[in-house]
Design an enzyme around this catalytic site. Structure first.
Site, PDB file in Angstrom:
ATOM      1  N   HIS A  14       0.883  -1.194   0.000  1.00 28.91           N
ATOM      2  CA  HIS A  14       0.000   0.000   0.000  1.00 28.91           C
ATOM      3  C   HIS A  14       0.910   1.230   0.000  1.00 28.91           C
ATOM      4  O   HIS A  14       1.506   1.569   1.016  1.00 28.91           O
ATOM      5  CB  HIS A  14      -0.899   0.012   1.237  1.00 28.91           C
ATOM      6  CG  HIS A  14      -1.850   1.165   1.257  1.00 28.91           C
ATOM      7  ND1 HIS A  14      -3.204   1.001   1.456  1.00 28.91           N
ATOM      8  CD2 HIS A  14      -1.668   2.499   1.099  1.00 28.91           C
ATOM      9  CE1 HIS A  14      -3.796   2.182   1.412  1.00 28.91           C
ATOM     10  NE2 HIS A  14      -2.874   3.120   1.204  1.00 28.91           N
ATOM     11  N   HIS A  16       1.622   5.354  -1.652  1.00 29.47           N
ATOM     12  CA  HIS A  16       1.256   6.557  -2.419  1.00 29.47           C
ATOM     13  C   HIS A  16       2.517   7.151  -3.027  1.00 29.47           C
ATOM     14  O   HIS A  16       3.428   7.551  -2.293  1.00 29.47           O
ATOM     15  CB  HIS A  16       0.594   7.594  -1.510  1.00 29.47           C
ATOM     16  CG  HIS A  16      -0.702   7.128  -0.932  1.00 29.47           C
ATOM     17  ND1 HIS A  16      -1.910   7.335  -1.550  1.00 29.47           N
ATOM     18  CD2 HIS A  16      -0.969   6.423   0.202  1.00 29.47           C
ATOM     19  CE1 HIS A  16      -2.878   6.805  -0.813  1.00 29.47           C
ATOM     20  NE2 HIS A  16      -2.330   6.233   0.251  1.00 29.47           N
ATOM     21  N   ARG A  18       2.138   9.531  -5.708  1.00 26.14           N
ATOM     22  CA  ARG A  18       1.750  10.820  -6.318  1.00 26.14           C
ATOM     23  C   ARG A  18       2.207  10.894  -7.771  1.00 26.14           C
ATOM     24  O   ARG A  18       2.352   9.889  -8.436  1.00 26.14           O
ATOM     25  CB  ARG A  18       2.291  12.022  -5.521  1.00 26.14           C
ATOM     26  CG  ARG A  18       2.126  11.932  -4.001  1.00 26.14           C
ATOM     27  CD  ARG A  18       0.702  11.858  -3.555  1.00 26.14           C
ATOM     28  NE  ARG A  18       0.615  12.007  -2.093  1.00 26.14           N
ATOM     29  CZ  ARG A  18      -0.364  11.510  -1.366  1.00 26.14           C
ATOM     30  NH1 ARG A  18      -1.345  10.812  -1.909  1.00 26.14           N
ATOM     31  NH2 ARG A  18      -0.391  11.706  -0.059  1.00 26.14           N
ATOM     32  N   LYS A 100      -9.316  -0.450  -5.952  1.00 27.27           N
ATOM     33  CA  LYS A 100      -9.385   0.184  -4.643  1.00 27.27           C
ATOM     34  C   LYS A 100     -10.760   0.774  -4.384  1.00 27.27           C
ATOM     35  O   LYS A 100     -11.278   1.540  -5.192  1.00 27.27           O
ATOM     36  CB  LYS A 100      -8.334   1.298  -4.580  1.00 27.27           C
ATOM     37  CG  LYS A 100      -8.373   2.152  -3.334  1.00 27.27           C
ATOM     38  CD  LYS A 100      -7.744   1.469  -2.136  1.00 27.27           C
ATOM     39  CE  LYS A 100      -7.956   2.290  -0.874  1.00 27.27           C
ATOM     40  NZ  LYS A 100      -6.768   2.370  -0.062  1.00 27.27           N
ATOM     41  N   HIS A 137     -10.459   0.816   1.744  1.00 24.46           N
ATOM     42  CA  HIS A 137     -10.273   1.817   2.809  1.00 24.46           C
ATOM     43  C   HIS A 137     -11.459   1.667   3.742  1.00 24.46           C
ATOM     44  O   HIS A 137     -12.572   2.071   3.413  1.00 24.46           O
ATOM     45  CB  HIS A 137     -10.190   3.239   2.236  1.00 24.46           C
ATOM     46  CG  HIS A 137      -9.924   4.263   3.305  1.00 24.46           C
ATOM     47  ND1 HIS A 137      -8.702   4.875   3.464  1.00 24.46           N
ATOM     48  CD2 HIS A 137     -10.717   4.732   4.308  1.00 24.46           C
ATOM     49  CE1 HIS A 137      -8.761   5.700   4.510  1.00 24.46           C
ATOM     50  NE2 HIS A 137      -9.972   5.625   5.034  1.00 24.46           N
ATOM     51  N   HIS A 175      -4.531  -0.922   5.742  1.00 22.40           N
ATOM     52  CA  HIS A 175      -4.091  -0.168   6.929  1.00 22.40           C
ATOM     53  C   HIS A 175      -5.042  -0.307   8.120  1.00 22.40           C
ATOM     54  O   HIS A 175      -5.615   0.679   8.579  1.00 22.40           O
ATOM     55  CB  HIS A 175      -3.837   1.299   6.604  1.00 22.40           C
ATOM     56  CG  HIS A 175      -4.876   1.980   5.745  1.00 22.40           C
ATOM     57  ND1 HIS A 175      -6.223   1.940   6.012  1.00 22.40           N
ATOM     58  CD2 HIS A 175      -4.747   2.716   4.626  1.00 22.40           C
ATOM     59  CE1 HIS A 175      -6.862   2.634   5.082  1.00 22.40           C
ATOM     60  NE2 HIS A 175      -5.986   3.105   4.233  1.00 22.40           N
ATOM     61  N   ASP A 248       1.431   2.578   3.526  1.00 24.26           N
ATOM     62  CA  ASP A 248       0.596   3.778   3.360  1.00 24.26           C
ATOM     63  C   ASP A 248       1.468   5.024   3.438  1.00 24.26           C
ATOM     64  O   ASP A 248       1.024   6.076   3.905  1.00 24.26           O
ATOM     65  CB  ASP A 248      -0.534   3.827   4.406  1.00 24.26           C
ATOM     66  CG  ASP A 248      -1.663   4.766   3.979  1.00 24.26           C
ATOM     67  OD1 ASP A 248      -1.660   5.216   2.813  1.00 24.26           O
ATOM     68  OD2 ASP A 248      -2.532   5.048   4.820  1.00 24.26           O
ATOM     69  N   HIS A 252       3.054  14.407   1.759  1.00 24.41           N
ATOM     70  CA  HIS A 252       2.467  15.737   1.578  1.00 24.41           C
ATOM     71  C   HIS A 252       3.576  16.719   1.942  1.00 24.41           C
ATOM     72  O   HIS A 252       4.338  16.461   2.881  1.00 24.41           O
ATOM     73  CB  HIS A 252       1.291  15.963   2.545  1.00 24.41           C
ATOM     74  CG  HIS A 252       0.102  15.088   2.278  1.00 24.41           C
ATOM     75  ND1 HIS A 252      -0.825  15.360   1.304  1.00 24.41           N
ATOM     76  CD2 HIS A 252      -0.294  13.928   2.866  1.00 24.41           C
ATOM     77  CE1 HIS A 252      -1.755  14.426   1.307  1.00 24.41           C
ATOM     78  NE2 HIS A 252      -1.447  13.525   2.234  1.00 24.41           N
TER      79      HIS A 252
HETATM   80  O1  DOR Z   1      -3.254   9.130   5.784  1.00 24.81           O
HETATM   81  C1  DOR Z   1      -3.663   8.892   4.655  1.00 24.81           C
HETATM   82  N1  DOR Z   1      -3.135   9.494   3.570  1.00 24.81           N
HETATM   83  N2  DOR Z   1      -4.666   8.031   4.509  1.00 24.81           N
HETATM   84  C2  DOR Z   1      -5.253   7.825   3.320  1.00 24.81           C
HETATM   85  O2  DOR Z   1      -6.164   7.046   3.258  1.00 24.81           O
HETATM   86  C3  DOR Z   1      -4.837   8.596   2.137  1.00 24.81           C
HETATM   87  C4  DOR Z   1      -3.463   9.059   2.253  1.00 24.81           C
HETATM   88  C5  DOR Z   1      -3.097  10.093   1.236  1.00 24.81           C
HETATM   89  O3  DOR Z   1      -3.392   9.914   0.047  1.00 24.81           O
HETATM   90  O4  DOR Z   1      -2.487  11.107   1.601  1.00 24.81           O
HETATM   91 ZN    ZN Z   2      -3.353   5.090   1.627  1.00 22.32          ZN
END
Ligand code: DOR
Ligand code: ZN
Length: 346
Positions: A14, A16, A18, A100, A137, A175, A248, A252
């Site tokens: 899992h 991310h 971007r 998903k 989720h 998660h 996960d 950001h």
């Molecule tokens: O903490 C998280 N960030 N949980 C999520 O389900 C999405 C993820 C994100 O895309 O930033």
């Molecule tokens: Zn996630």
């Protein structure tokens, strides 16, 4: 005597990554240690169709630095307009390894998610038929439900009815953050698996809120009480093949985290393997780390474990960068709050 541990190269079930400049900056952080990753499709706009997934896969491979290897396992974002035939084609091509399910509004970029679960029943049927896993989720979005109860309520109200209606559907509870999630995953038989993040093994809700608000510990599902963290640690280190790592890792930039309305996500790609080694050592379960990080995930997804290995060595505390720089701004690396003694060699 130096303590070392050699395990199959891990995968992240899992992740991310971007897009654009952030993708370029964070991809090496994962590819350094991990062989494959289940790539979350919550981009803006989301990765909905087979064609979207092909294009995103191309951008990821383009962002991978020379000399690094990484295999992105693509995921389609389920909407109420998703077409069963497109899902079947995406699966048959070998590119897409999961679909998903985001309940609409549950988390970052989930606005195109599912509101009415009966509208996607035909997709679930098709997925059950072709053996394509559904990543879920697991939080309800009902404003009446307290944020700390949303996972437990989701299991009763949404997940269990879906699984009863489609017993052949393979489901990954993504998660999980509660003892309720652990217990349900354990009772689910071979068609049910669960990922656990690095940070949910390390922090509880006090870490977010005591002594000032800590935006870099805020993620969704939000970390729960200590008893839940302990249940997750027990599950992850138990050797039960139901459970596997899904970091996960969710980058950001700092201005987006450190804000009056900060984004959810912990960025753990950089130091996850060192953090996990510390957790498994504390639980006297270093012999279970390979199962959790490198074997149980591929087994659930019907893929071979990686042939390559990594070696973890215990020694003086390892230093990792506090932040990863991107042209969009810095991204803070997860701080476990304790020294990391296990270094990773590939
Ligand atoms: O903490 C998280 N960030 N949980 C999520 O389900 C999405 C993820 C994100 O895309 O930033
Ligand atoms: Zn996630």
């Amino acid at each position: 005597m130096t303590q070392t541990l050699t395990i199959r190269r891990p995968d992240d079930w899992h992740l991310h990554l971007r897009d654009g400049e952030v993708l370029k900056a964070v991809l090496p952080e994962t590819a350094r240690h991990f062989g494959r990753g289940i790539i979350m499709p919550n981009l803006v706009p989301p990765v909905v169709t087979h064609e979207d997934a092909q294009a995103y896969h191309g951008r990821i491979m383009e962002a991978l630095p020379e000399g690094m290897s990484f295999d992105p396992l693509m995921v389609l974002y389920l909407t109420e307009d998703t077409e069963p035939e497109d899902v079947a084609r995406a699966h048959a091509s070998g590119l897409v390894k999961a679909v998903k399910l985001y309940p609409a509004g549950a988390t970052t970029n989930s606005a195109s998610g599912v509101q009415d679960f009966t509208k996607v029943a035909a997709i679930f049927e098709k997925m059950a038929e072709i053996g394509l896993p559904l990543c879920v989720h697991g939080e309800v979005t009902d404003n009446e439900v307290d944020i700390f109860d949303r996972e437990a309520v989701f299991i009763d109200r949404v997940l269990d009815p879906i699984r009863r209606a489609h017993p052949e559907l393979r489901v990954v509870m993504e998660h999980i953050t509660t003892k309720n999630g652990v217990d349900y995953a354990r009772s689910g038989g071979d068609n049910l698996g669960a990922t656990i993040t690095t940070h949910h093994l390390i922090i509880n809700r006090n870490h977010i809120l005591v002594g000032g608000i800590k935006p870099h510990y805020y993620c969704l599902p939000v970390a729960k009480r200590e008893e839940h963290r302990l249940a997750l640690r027990e599950a992850a280190t138990s050797g039960d093949a139901t459970f596997f790592v899904g970091t996960d890792s969710a980058p950001h930039t700092d201005p987006n985290k450190e804000s009056a309305c900060g984004c959810a996500g912990c960025f753990t790609a950089t130091n996850t393997m060192s953090c996990l080694a510390e957790v498994f050592e504390e639980e006297n379960a270093l012999d279970k780390l390979e199962g959790f990080a490198s074997l149980n995930g591929p087994a659930f997804y019907g893929l071979p474990a990686n042939e390559a290995t990594i070696t973890l060595t215990k020694g003086d505390p390892v230093s990792y960068p506090a932040k990863i720089d991107t042209t969009d701004g810095p991204i803070t690396v997860f701080d476990p709050g304790f020294p990391l003694h296990w270094s990773v060699e590939v």
